[in-house]
Design a protein around this motif. Structure first.
Motif, short mmCIF file in Angstrom:
data_model
loop_
_atom_site.label_atom_id
_atom_site.label_comp_id
_atom_site.label_asym_id
_atom_site.label_seq_id
_atom_site.Cartn_x
_atom_site.Cartn_y
_atom_site.Cartn_z
N PHE A 26 66.63 8.35 49.04
CA PHE A 26 65.38 8.82 48.96
C PHE A 26 66.13 9.42 47.65
O PHE A 26 66.13 9.13 46.69
CB PHE A 26 66.14 10.60 49.79
CG PHE A 26 65.63 11.52 49.06
CD1 PHE A 26 64.35 11.42 50.35
CD2 PHE A 26 64.99 12.23 48.50
CE1 PHE A 26 62.90 12.40 50.62
CE2 PHE A 26 63.92 13.78 48.61
CZ PHE A 26 62.89 13.24 49.56
N TRP A 118 63.43 13.87 58.00
CA TRP A 118 62.79 12.87 58.61
C TRP A 118 62.71 12.03 59.38
O TRP A 118 63.71 11.28 58.96
CB TRP A 118 61.86 12.22 56.95
CG TRP A 118 61.67 12.84 55.70
CD1 TRP A 118 61.94 14.81 55.70
CD2 TRP A 118 60.65 12.79 54.79
NE1 TRP A 118 61.35 15.12 54.32
CE2 TRP A 118 61.02 13.81 53.53
CE3 TRP A 118 60.37 11.61 53.80
CZ2 TRP A 118 60.23 14.33 52.51
CZ3 TRP A 118 59.61 11.76 52.74
CH2 TRP A 118 60.24 12.73 52.05
N ARG A 124 51.18 6.41 64.88
CA ARG A 124 50.98 7.02 63.26
C ARG A 124 49.48 7.26 62.97
O ARG A 124 48.68 6.85 64.20
CB ARG A 124 50.80 5.24 62.39
CG ARG A 124 51.67 4.91 62.59
CD ARG A 124 52.05 3.58 61.55
NE ARG A 124 51.01 3.54 59.98
CZ ARG A 124 51.88 3.86 58.54
NH1 ARG A 124 53.20 2.83 58.47
NH2 ARG A 124 51.57 3.96 57.67
N HIS B 9 55.80 5.46 45.72
CA HIS B 9 56.76 5.49 47.14
C HIS B 9 56.79 6.31 47.38
O HIS B 9 57.39 7.22 47.44
CB HIS B 9 57.76 4.90 47.09
CG HIS B 9 58.75 4.67 47.77
ND1 HIS B 9 59.95 4.70 48.09
CD2 HIS B 9 58.02 4.00 49.47
CE1 HIS B 9 60.12 4.46 49.42
NE2 HIS B 9 59.28 4.76 49.71
N ALA B 10 55.77 6.55 49.00
CA ALA B 10 56.22 7.88 49.34
C ALA B 10 57.13 8.56 50.21
O ALA B 10 57.29 10.00 49.53
CB ALA B 10 55.67 7.94 51.30
N VAL B 11 58.22 7.90 50.16
CA VAL B 11 59.36 8.52 50.27
C VAL B 11 60.61 8.87 49.32
O VAL B 11 60.90 9.93 48.94
CB VAL B 11 60.68 8.01 51.64
CG1 VAL B 11 61.63 8.39 51.44
CG2 VAL B 11 59.62 7.85 52.70
N GLU B 56 53.76 -0.01 53.87
CA GLU B 56 53.89 1.14 54.86
C GLU B 56 54.31 2.59 53.89
O GLU B 56 53.99 3.38 55.13
CB GLU B 56 54.65 0.60 55.41
CG GLU B 56 54.32 -0.92 56.74
CD GLU B 56 53.60 -1.02 57.35
OE1 GLU B 56 52.81 -0.05 57.53
OE2 GLU B 56 52.87 -2.13 57.51
N GLU B 57 54.55 2.34 53.01
CA GLU B 57 54.96 4.06 52.40
C GLU B 57 54.38 4.40 51.06
O GLU B 57 55.41 4.43 50.49
CB GLU B 57 56.79 3.99 52.91
CG GLU B 57 56.84 3.52 53.84
CD GLU B 57 58.86 3.97 53.63
OE1 GLU B 57 59.14 3.87 52.33
OE2 GLU B 57 59.44 4.25 55.16
N LEU B 58 53.10 4.64 51.45
CA LEU B 58 52.59 4.68 49.77
C LEU B 58 51.80 5.77 49.78
O LEU B 58 51.27 6.43 50.66
CB LEU B 58 51.40 3.44 49.37
CG LEU B 58 52.00 1.60 49.38
CD1 LEU B 58 51.06 0.61 49.43
CD2 LEU B 58 53.21 1.59 47.97
N ASN B 59 52.15 6.66 48.16
CA ASN B 59 50.99 7.60 48.24
C ASN B 59 49.89 7.02 47.00
O ASN B 59 50.31 5.96 46.54
CB ASN B 59 52.20 8.52 47.66
CG ASN B 59 52.54 9.60 49.13
OD1 ASN B 59 52.08 9.92 49.57
ND2 ASN B 59 53.59 10.46 48.82
#
Lengths: 233, 110
Positions: A26, A118, A124, B9-11, B56-59
């Motif tokens: 993270f 999370w 989705r 990266h969204a996370v 798969e995890e983009l902002n």
């Protein structure tokens, strides 16, 4: 198989206003061998200073649960929701196709300690939603109390994934058992105190375990203990 | 008014691409129906690879930054990694988004 993750091996960060212990990759902590435990993607143990927090930012396609352990947490989002929760309160946000939100500590005196969890959703692109639920902390005593479930209940938040979050408080010597369905997995996190698993493994405060292929799990309090057990697909 | 496109990266929140910091990167934004396509040109291969590895995890953001006043943020919902494409030849990064939220952070607690 039971794999232990001691507190000392968690990634820790201290940004002044935020102290955090991360069980999975993270932020600036990235370990490609520790990205998730199937749908469990983030498990952060955050302490936020009085009056501080996370400013407006987006989320999508993530089921986000915030469980306050002490202090107060205020949520605000682009759907018009505002809420303040304390211990016993659970916030669940299904980010779906997108939401902007903030989380902050509204107290000017007291830190807030929360678990920020999370999960990847089972589907989705769903319409985003937010809810709070409330459990009675007394109901944690001597049992596994579901506080988040797929279907939800009067005392448990619903969530868009096939999982259940249980919390439990045991007195020293007390035990609870959990039957794990074939093919599922368990993430266990000790919030305070000390327990043993299967009378073989010992975990103290902020230690965790990732458990697969164990049919019947026995948790025994070595001392008064508060812990969380997450049943995952 | 300045504008820039950001891909994060969204996370992790890690910045993958900020057009204000990448000399030679240009972009076009086109909206049609409910879809927005942002096409970036001149994206270096290492940046393209990093974006694709996290597709798969983009902002995806477009920031409008007036000389005076607040930054207005456009956030785009990238429905699926299948909507993210990179062609090393020409450094073309094309991202299609199925939703947009426009917000001013000052409208929220900060």
């Amino acid at each position: 198989m039971i794999t232990l993750y001691p507190d000392l091996e968690r990634n820790k960060a201290d940004m002044g206003w935020l102290k955090t212990g991360r069980s999975f990759s993270f932020g600036d902590y990235q370990d490609e061998n520790n990205m998730a435990f199937e749908p469990l993607r983030v498990f952060n143990d955050d302490v936020i200073a009085p009056g501080r927090g996370f400013g407006a930012h987006p989320h999508s396609d993530m089921e986000i649960v915030s469980i306050v352990l002490s202090g107060q947490l205020r949520h605000e989002d682009s759907m018009g929701n505002e809420a303040v929760t304390t211990f016993g309160g659970v916030q669940r946000m299904s980010a779906g196709s997108g939401v902007i939100h903030t989380e902050h500590n509204p107290s000017q005196e007291e830190e807030v300690n929360l678990l920020q969890i999370w999960f990847m959703p089972s589907e989705r692109g769903k319409k985003p939603s937010y809810t709070t639920s409330q459990f009675d902390p007394e109901q944690l005593n001597g049992r596994l109390l579901p506080v988040v479930t797929q279907e939800g209940s009067d005392t448990a938040a619903d969530i868009g994934q096939d999982l259940t979050i249980y919390m439990s408080r045991l007195q020293a010597g007390e035990a609870v058992s959990f039957h794990q369905e074939a093919g599922r997995r368990v993430f266990l996190f000790v919030i305070e105190g000390r327990l043993s698993l299967q009378h073989e493994y010992e975990l103290g405060a902020r230690d965790s375990a990732r458990i697969v292929q164990v049919t019947d799990l026995e948790v025994t309090a070595k001392e008064d203990v508060l812990f969380m057990l997450i049943d995952l697909p | 008014m300045a504008e820039r496109v950001l891909v994060k990266h969204a996370v992790a929140g890690r910045m993958l691409l900020d057009t204000s910091k990448e000399a030679g990167v240009t972009y076009e934004v086109s909206r049609s129906g409910g879809e927005t396509v942002i096409e970036l040109l001149g994206v270096a291969p290492e940046i393209g690879a990093a974006v694709m590895s996290l597709k798969e995890e983009l902002n995806l953001f477009l920031f409008e930054e007036p000389e005076q006043g607040d930054t207005i943020k456009h956030w785009f919902y990238v429905n699926s990694g299948d909507k993210v494409h990179y062609e090393e030849n020409g450094g073309v990064l094309r991202i299609s988004a199925g939703g947009e939220i426009i917000y001013n952070p000052k409208d929220y607690w900060e």
